[in-house]
Enzyme design. Structure first.
Site, PDB file in Angstrom:
ATOM      1  CB  CYS A 186       2.693 -25.827 -37.012  1.00 62.97           C
ATOM      2  SG  CYS A 186       1.219 -25.169 -37.809  1.00 62.97           S
ATOM      3  CB  CYS A 325       6.065 -31.605 -24.603  1.00 64.48           C
ATOM      4  SG  CYS A 325       6.644 -29.935 -24.963  1.00 64.48           S
TER       5      CYS A 325
END
Length: 367
Positions: A186, A325
């Site tokens: 998530c 990222c």
């Protein structure tokens, strides 16, 4: 037991004092006091489950508050387990709470779960899910599983026999455990805060159904729920022979060794900027093209994970390769892919914590 507290459910047809007594005598372990665990804990405590264990090694962070409804601003930096227990005890002092403020791993899981009647898995990573599943199979513990991502959620019940005396487990559904960080959680994919509240509450309902023997629990079934469309459907799960079953504690420990070999170096933003000054360094942003913030293409080459396999198979000339990222999860998976391709011929790095952790270092590097 104060029956007045539970009067609204005791008077239900098919429930009664007998079901309430079963709840009072039950011992349930909730692993993960996060988005799924918080609502599940609230309703299990409110329903009168007699003993609940809470296992989580993490502390409360600001980004948790969007969905982890047991916590507030004053709790940031504090143990999730301890804060949750304080709130839950105020809700219902009749429930005994056992705190496990530690990381559940292969060395302690057997000892911890053996004292409970039923396990609820509200974790957010595959390593934990497979470990919890295998331990429950070994000890024959009923397991209620829940997961969320984006706008979708899943619930299932494992290790409970149906009317045909058939039981299944998580590996019957997903036999092969993904490589660490191969699939984003998530923190990478995002999740709408209300979704884990819905799925966690539904999972608590399955726990209550199992304990009280009412209704039709999701035994050998996976319920899939889509928040955007309010659609849901069930998948029947059948026993599979596509995996090696865990039969001893030694096998359990050997099947879940956590990252024995690290094929990359995790670095901070300052080290990344030092490396960026070298002509032999390539810095790669592995986020998808729609993600923000957008970084300057002169410094960061964008190669989304959805396209990364093709890139990894090409000939990369740089000696130093830095991957980043949003939160440092996908960059680890990309680093491992490059190590498989180049071995020790190149120095491979991953920005630990990703852009979210080092946001101040990127202000001058945005598009």
């Amino acid at each position: 037991m104060n029956t007045e507290r539970y009067q609204r459910q005791i008077i239900l047809g098919g429930f009664g004092i007998e079901s309430q007594q079963r709840l009072t005598e039950a011992k349930v372990l909730v692993i993960g006091a996060g988005g799924l665990g918080c609502p599940a804990l609230q309703y299990l405590v409110a329903a009168g489950v007699g003993c609940i264990g809470i296992a989580d090694h993490d502390v409360v962070e600001l980004s948790n508050l969007q969905r982890q409804v047991l916590f507030g601003m004053d709790d940031i930096g504090l143990s999730k387990v301890e804060v949750a227990a304080k709130r839950l005890q105020q809700m219902n002092p009749e429930t005994e709470l056992i705190l496990h403020p530690i990381l559940i791993n292969r060395t302690n899981i057997i000892e911890i779960i053996s004292g409970y009647d039923l396990i609820f898995d509200g974790t957010d990573n595959f390593e934990s899910r497979y470990l919890i599943n295998d331990a429950c199979v070994l000890l024959k513990k009923p397991l209620v599983f829940a997961a969320v991502s984006g706008f979708e959620g899943q619930i299932a019940i494992f290790n409970v026999a149906n009317e045909f005396v058939i039981s299944t487990n998580y590996r019957d559904l997903f036999p092969v455990q993904p490589v660490a960080n191969e699939i984003p959680n998530c923190a990478e994919n995002g999740v709408l805060g209300v979704l884990p509240g819905i799925i966690g509450t539904m999972a608590a309902g399955e726990v209550i159904k199992l304990l009280t023997k009412i209704g039709k629990p999701l035994i050998n079934k996976l319920l899939h729920y889509n928040l955007l469309s309010q659609e849901q459907y069930e998948i029947n799960i059948s026993p599979s022979d596509d995996y090696q079953k865990v039969t001893t504690e030694a096998e359990l420990m050997n099947n879940n060794i956590e990252n024995p070999i690290q094929s990359y170096i995790e670095i901070d933003a300052e080290r990344m900027m030092e490396l960026s000054k070298k002509d032999s360094t390539l810095i790669i942003d592995v986020r998808e093209r729609h993600e923000f913030p957008r970084l300057n293409a002169k410094t960061f080459q964008q190669v989304p994970m959805s396209e990364f396999d093709r890139f990894a198979s090409s000939n990369i000339e740089a000696d130093h390769i830095v991957l980043l990222c949003q939160h440092g999860i996908r960059s680890v998976a990309a680093a491992e892919k490059l190590h498989q391709r180049y071995g020790d011929k190149k120095r491979i790095y991953s920005l630990k914590g990703g852009i979210a952790k080092w946001r101040n270092h990127f202000f001058n590097l945005l598009v």
